[in-house]
Write an enzyme that holds these catalytic residues in place. Sequence first.
Site, short mmCIF file in Angstrom:
data_model
loop_
_atom_site.label_atom_id
_atom_site.label_comp_id
_atom_site.label_asym_id
_atom_site.label_seq_id
_atom_site.Cartn_x
_atom_site.Cartn_y
_atom_site.Cartn_z
N CYS A 73 45.88 46.89 34.00
CA CYS A 73 45.42 46.07 35.13
C CYS A 73 44.84 44.77 34.55
O CYS A 73 44.37 44.73 33.41
CB CYS A 73 44.35 46.84 35.90
SG CYS A 73 43.49 45.90 37.17
N SER A 87 42.07 43.47 35.09
CA SER A 87 40.65 43.59 34.71
C SER A 87 40.51 44.01 33.24
O SER A 87 39.55 43.61 32.58
CB SER A 87 39.94 44.62 35.60
OG SER A 87 40.08 44.28 36.94
N HIS A 90 40.75 40.89 31.40
CA HIS A 90 39.52 40.09 31.53
C HIS A 90 38.54 40.47 30.40
O HIS A 90 37.87 39.61 29.84
CB HIS A 90 38.80 40.38 32.85
CG HIS A 90 39.48 39.82 34.08
ND1 HIS A 90 40.26 38.71 34.09
CD2 HIS A 90 39.44 40.23 35.38
CE1 HIS A 90 40.70 38.46 35.32
NE2 HIS A 90 40.21 39.38 36.12
N HIS A 122 41.56 51.80 33.13
CA HIS A 122 40.84 52.43 34.24
C HIS A 122 41.80 52.85 35.34
O HIS A 122 41.36 53.19 36.42
CB HIS A 122 39.75 51.49 34.78
CG HIS A 122 40.33 50.19 35.25
ND1 HIS A 122 40.78 49.22 34.40
CD2 HIS A 122 40.56 49.72 36.50
CE1 HIS A 122 41.26 48.21 35.09
NE2 HIS A 122 41.15 48.49 36.38
N CYS A 157 43.48 52.42 40.53
CA CYS A 157 42.87 51.09 40.73
C CYS A 157 43.73 50.19 41.59
O CYS A 157 43.51 50.06 42.78
CB CYS A 157 42.54 50.37 39.41
SG CYS A 157 41.94 48.69 39.72
N1 APR Z 1 46.86 29.92 42.18
C1 APR Z 1 47.87 30.74 42.56
N2 APR Z 1 48.21 31.87 41.91
C2 APR Z 1 47.52 32.16 40.80
C3 APR Z 1 46.45 31.37 40.33
C4 APR Z 1 46.13 30.19 41.07
N3 APR Z 1 45.14 29.38 40.70
N4 APR Z 1 45.93 31.93 39.20
C5 APR Z 1 46.64 33.06 38.99
N5 APR Z 1 47.60 33.20 39.95
C6 APR Z 1 48.53 34.32 40.12
C7 APR Z 1 49.25 34.75 38.86
O1 APR Z 1 50.46 34.00 38.68
C8 APR Z 1 49.54 36.23 39.14
O2 APR Z 1 50.81 36.43 39.75
O3 APR Z 1 47.77 35.45 40.51
C9 APR Z 1 48.45 36.63 40.13
C10 APR Z 1 47.42 37.62 39.55
O4 APR Z 1 48.08 38.79 39.23
P1 APR Z 1 47.74 39.67 37.92
O5 APR Z 1 47.30 38.79 36.82
O6 APR Z 1 48.90 40.59 37.70
O7 APR Z 1 46.45 40.47 38.36
P2 APR Z 1 46.23 41.85 39.19
O8 APR Z 1 46.30 43.02 38.26
O9 APR Z 1 47.05 41.83 40.42
O10 APR Z 1 44.69 41.67 39.56
C11 APR Z 1 44.28 40.61 40.41
O11 APR Z 1 42.27 41.73 41.07
O12 APR Z 1 41.42 43.74 40.28
C12 APR Z 1 41.36 42.35 40.19
O13 APR Z 1 40.65 41.93 37.92
C13 APR Z 1 41.73 41.85 38.80
O14 APR Z 1 40.93 39.67 39.23
C14 APR Z 1 42.10 40.44 39.11
C15 APR Z 1 42.78 40.55 40.46
ZN ZN Z 2 41.95 47.43 37.96
#
Ligand code: APR
Ligand code: ZN
Length: 348
Positions: A19, A21, A24, A41, A148
């Site tokens: 994930c 997170s 991060h 997680h 999650c």
């Molecule tokens: N504008 C538009 N899209 C964006 C931007 C932005 N400024 N920044 C990132 N993205 C897009 C990325 O291209 C990606 O497709 O947001 C998406 C985020 O997806 P992932 O990185 O795969 O994250 P995910 O596992 O879905 O988690 C999303 O939820 O649980 C929380 O910690 C996790 O903060 C994270 C969020």
């Molecule tokens: Zn998660």
Amino acid sequence: MKTSLFFVCFFQILATAICRSDEHVLRGSLSDVKYPIILGHEGAGIVESVGSSVTDIKPGDKVIPLFVPQCGTCRCCLNPESNFCYKNVFSYSNRSSKSDDTIFTCNGTSVSNFLDTGTFTEYTVVEDISVAKIHKDAPLDKVCLIGCGFSTGYGSAMNTAKVKPGSTCAVFGLGGVGLSVIIGCKVAGASRIIGIDFNTNKFAKAKECGATECINPKDYDRPIHEVLAEMTEGGVDYSFEVIGNTEVMESALTSSHFGYGTTIIVGVAPSSAKMSFDPSLLLTGRTMKGSIFGGWKSKDHVPKLVCDYMNKKFNLDMLITHKLPFEKINEGFKLLCNGESIRTVLTL
Ligand code: APR
Ligand code: ZN
Ligand code: ZN
């Protein structure tokens, strides 16, 4: 507070997904975790042994670890509107009382386990309030996502926003969690679901999950909330921030319709982040809420979500773009960072 051995559950992790997170923490943007740390997680496994006071789980049971526990007796657990058990690892009082007391050590050094789950390991041990027994036939390499990403996104639409049939939704961020929000909006009967991401490669999968339109902020020379206002005659009914970026959180709020729009914060922002926005956005009738683990009371609902998946109420298989043996975990992180994967599931 030491974990009492009477209440622990020791189990083998057979499948775990990566994930954002977890990433991060690798990047150091969540400053309150202690290193070294076992990340992960979003996992599922089979119980090896339990403490003598554990009554609801036995060796051989399939389980999902819960990063939001459910003690069943605190004020949040007793409140039907809340899933944020006092025993959570997020609240400040719990963080400070955690000190250096860890379950794991390596050569005498304390090793933390992320969110009290730490699934990037072959075996782990958690308290019984942090583990849910699931259906004996559940496919662990799929339902690990219920630990999650899937539940967080799906529940933020179903429980936190309570999306109404016929409504218009905007989902900012089309990763595994954002796509799960889309699945939730679709199941709830939304008629328009607009996906927003600056990676256009995410659009096909978003449409497969139920997005009716997708837009890329890079294609416009004006703020995305103006584009959404034009597309929706003034703003959306529900907007979801699923990235963890405070500027996007403000865009999501501004994109919701005055008088009744609701914005749900799902993304995890860096520990140091602070939001700043014009309070008249709220004064004029918008609501902004946060959603942790999609509002599900974890121990009660995770087994039900697993059954809902097995009964085909929703399909989370399309979120799994890659499967790798556990030792290729670093490859899985690369796929995530390059924007190539939605979820990579690691198996033993
Ligand atoms: N504008 C538009 N899209 C964006 C931007 C932005 N400024 N920044 C990132 N993205 C897009 C990325 O291209 C990606 O497709 O947001 C998406 C985020 O997806 P992932 O990185 O795969 O994250 P995910 O596992 O879905 O988690 C999303 O939820 O649980 C929380 O910690 C996790 O903060 C994270 C969020
Ligand atoms: Zn998660
Ligand atoms: Zn509780």
